[in-house]
Design an enzyme around this catalytic site. Structure first.
Site, PDB file in Angstrom:
ATOM      1  N   LYS A 154     -11.974   4.147  10.386  1.00 41.51           N
ATOM      2  CA  LYS A 154     -11.576   4.057   8.977  1.00 41.51           C
ATOM      3  C   LYS A 154     -11.013   2.651   8.768  1.00 41.51           C
ATOM      4  CE  LYS A 154      -7.933   4.249   6.985  1.00 41.51           C
ATOM      5  NZ  LYS A 154      -7.804   2.963   6.287  1.00 41.51           N
ATOM      6  N   THR A 191       4.739   0.042  10.950  1.00 37.36           N
ATOM      7  CA  THR A 191       5.525   1.040  11.685  1.00 37.36           C
ATOM      8  C   THR A 191       5.634   2.331  10.874  1.00 37.36           C
ATOM      9  OG1 THR A 191       6.738  -0.672  12.849  1.00 37.36           O
ATOM     10  CG2 THR A 191       7.797   1.481  12.725  1.00 37.36           C
ATOM     11  N   GLY A 208       2.515   4.246  11.159  1.00 40.50           N
ATOM     12  CA  GLY A 208       2.422   4.729  12.538  1.00 40.50           C
ATOM     13  C   GLY A 208       3.270   5.987  12.745  1.00 40.50           C
ATOM     14  N   GLU A 258      -0.304   0.021  17.625  1.00 38.28           N
ATOM     15  CA  GLU A 258       0.133  -1.377  17.623  1.00 38.28           C
ATOM     16  C   GLU A 258       0.699  -1.630  16.234  1.00 38.28           C
ATOM     17  OE1 GLU A 258       0.034  -4.984  16.561  1.00 38.28           O
ATOM     18  OE2 GLU A 258      -2.123  -4.945  16.968  1.00 38.28           O
ATOM     19  N   CYS A 297       0.627  -9.871  13.153  1.00 37.70           N
ATOM     20  CA  CYS A 297       1.779  -9.137  13.689  1.00 37.70           C
ATOM     21  C   CYS A 297       2.470  -9.921  14.796  1.00 37.70           C
ATOM     22  CB  CYS A 297       1.334  -7.776  14.187  1.00 37.70           C
ATOM     23  SG  CYS A 297      -0.058  -7.898  15.298  1.00 37.70           S
ATOM     24  N   GLU A 337      10.141  -8.059   9.140  1.00 38.07           N
ATOM     25  CA  GLU A 337       8.994  -8.952   9.281  1.00 38.07           C
ATOM     26  C   GLU A 337       8.530  -9.370   7.881  1.00 38.07           C
ATOM     27  OE1 GLU A 337       5.567  -6.731  10.489  1.00 38.07           O
ATOM     28  OE2 GLU A 337       4.765  -8.391  11.650  1.00 38.07           O
TER      29      GLU A 337
END
Ligand SMILES: NC(=O)c1ccc[n+]([C@@H]2O[C@H](COP(=O)([O-])OP(=O)(O)OC[C@H]3O[C@@H](n4cnc5c(N)ncnc54)[C@H](O)[C@@H]3O)[C@@H](O)[C@H]2O)c1
Ligand SMILES: O=CCCC(=O)O
Length: 527
Positions: free
Chosen positions: A218, A275, A278, A295, A329, A428
């Protein structure tokens, strides 16, 4: 083509050069025409496809979503907006393909397929790079680099495929003999981001194919065209239909994501992205207990000690921070520079950044492209405003680029006087903001570098070998670059600790993510 051309906002000042804001960064504003030229050329080639790939067939649907060129916001494709029925077909196709692919092909045959895929990707490097620039916006030269990086995983895992060694064990039971064998984990769901439309797909898919798995990919809805092109080339390379399926979706993202997690026909999920997503995918995968590799986001410290060649450290910082306009990243997020070289570092970095040229990735003069979407710009703006409000000084940039450059450009920015109270220290940015912090001692900088809930990439610059080992061992990160700003390499394990996720991609460890270990214990004696 007519449909796309009709909706293109024409650039009133095509061909003119613009000077951006107060930063002195020059850029080019004939982007719309360049995008159209590139699109026209791509449509004459064989890799531009507005289709999903299921069981080796191109799948279209009347319901589509628009793919935009982020440099201009021109629509560049209408891709089928596939949903749960098509996902179910893709998982079925992958399951059927897995039964034969995993049992009837040898590792050497799969290696040969991967090598042919590599050759085809490199033979089509220019066309694939143009697709990446079209949908991601990165400069063409950088996109070509990404294609080569993406292809490197094919040749790497072609080499690794025959090395899925098991062991001969020494059993504790008298009369027993025991071995381990490694077998493909099964059908794999692959969810990839927009920042590396090719490399994030191949880093996972090449390992899966080497292991004997089939996959359902995807791709991100911002960048599906590159994924589709790669799957077409895989078929051409002789990777059997159904082994690599691509399911583009936009409106059904949440349902498709959930099904990839819950469907027990898939035995593994590999995700690269934020994150937060995830965590959602991990929770959703609890019921199927599938193997996971995640990741996720980073917040990379970039530490410059006083004993280095400052010019070399600045050159590395430029690559590390501003590659992909800061949208990787592993980009440096917090630059920690020793007090004795701080001013020199900031001044030299600022000089280099002033020379950047923003614009269309199709313009050979462009050094840096757009950000992917409005949210990305807003995050940079928030971090800059927060830093300035808390006392940071803007050395260059500090504002959106002029509208003439395009709607999604933020002037590459350096702020000095950054402190740990600022949002950029904790989050970030994922954009072109370099925040430079000052430090005095090794102990202090290691503590600050580790004050982060994520741990993906980190960087250290020093000539002192004892310090290299001390600091590298203390940094709570999955990767440490020493005297380099570029750590991405098919031969090196890529992955993080803490909230940056788990699992390793590339390298000799990357194949294991797609394998299971089976113990075979032989009793009965007679030997
Ligand atoms: N590690 C990386 O390479 C990488 C790449 C892109 C983004 N990011 C992180 O994400 C942040 C913002 O990027 P973004 O706006 O694209 O993030 P996002 O969280 O909106 O999306 C990240 C990815 O997750 C997918 N996704 C979102 N919701 C999903 C769901 N319910 N089910 C399945 N997939 C889903 C998206 O399609 C996308 O590919 C960045 O600040 C960065 O930390 C990391
Ligand atoms: O952004 C994630 C991947 C970056 C890389 O592989 O260099």
């Amino acid at each position: 083509m007519q449909r796309l051309l009709a909706s293109v906002p024409r650039c009133s000042n095509a061909g003119r050069r613009a000077v951006v804001g107060t930063s002195g960064i020059r850029s080019v504003s004939s982007a719309a025409t360049r995008t159209l030229d590139a699109l026209e050329k791509l449509k004459k080639g064989s890799l531009y496809k507005e289709a999903g790939i299921i069981g080796g067939e191109e799948v279209t649907l009347s319901k589509t979503f628009e793919v935009l060129d982020p440099a201009t916001l021109q629509p560049v494709a209408q891709v089928p907006d596939l949903g749960l029925p098509e996902l179910d077909r893709a998982i079925s196709a992958a399951s059927t393909a897995f039964s034969s692919f995993s049992t009837t092909t040898t590792a050497f045959e799969r290696a040969a397929m991967l090598n042919r895929w590599h050759a085809l990707v490199m033979a089509n490097q220019d066309e694939l790079a143009a697709l990446i620039t079209l949908e991601n916006g990165k400069p063409l030269a950088e996109a070509k680099g990404e294609v080569a990086y993406a292809a490197s995983f094919m040749s790497w895992f072609a080499g690794e495929a025959p090395r899925a060694y098991g062991d001969v064990l020494v059993p504790s039971v008298a009369g027993h003999r025991a071995i381990t064998i490694k077998q493909p984990v099964g059908v794999v769901g692959i969810l990839t981001p927009w920042n590396f439309p090719a490399a994030m797909i191949t880093r996972k898919t090449a390992a899966a194919v080497a292991a004997g798995c089939s996959v359902v990919i995807k791709p991100d809805a911002e960048t599906p065209l590159t994924a589709i092109a790669l799957a077409k080339l895989a078929l051409e390379a002789g990777i059997p239909p159904g082994v690599i399926n691509v399911v583009p979706t936009k409106s059904a993202l949440a349902e498709v994501g959930r099904t990839l997690c819950e469907d027990v026909r898939l035995r593994k999920l590999s995700f690269t992205g934020s994150t937060a997503v995830g965590q959602l995918l991990m929770a959703q995968s609890a019921s199927s207990l599938k193997k996971l590799s995640f990741e996720l986001g980073g917040n990379a410290p970039f530490i410059v000690f006083e004993d280095v060649d400052i010019d070399a450290a600045v050159a590395a910082a430029v690559l590390c921070k501003f590659r992909g306009s800061g949208q990787t990243c592993v980009c440096a997020n917090r630059m920690y520079v020793h007090a004795s070289v701080y001013d020199e570092f900031v001044q030299k970095l600022t000089e280099v950044v002033k020379g950047f040229k923003l614009g269309s990735g199709f313009d050979a003069q462009t050094t840096h492209g757009p950000l992917i979407h409005a949210r990305a710009i807003e995050k940079v703006e928030r971090h800059v405003a927060d830093a300035v409000a808390k006392g940071a000084r803007v050395e260059v940039g500090g504002e959106r680029a002029s509208a003439e450059v395009g709607p999604h450009f933020y002037a590459p920015t350096i702020v000095s006087g950054a402190t740990s109270e600022m949002a950029v220290a904790r989050e970030e940015t994922f954009g072109p903001l370099a925040a430079v912090f000052k430090f005095e001692t090794e102990e202090e900088v290691v503590r600050q570098a580790n004050e982060s809930d994520v741990g993906l990439a980190s960087y250290v610059f020093t000539k002192n070998i004892a310090r290299v080992m001390r600091v590298a061992e203390k940094l709570e990160y999955g990767m440490v670059g020493v005297n380099t700003g570029i750590i991405s390499d098919c031969a090196a394990p890529f992955g993080g600790v803490k909230f940056s996720g788990f699992g390793r991609e590339g390298s000799k460890y990357g194949l294991d993510e797609y394998l299971t270990v089976k113990a075979v214990t032989i009793g009965g004696g007679g030997w």
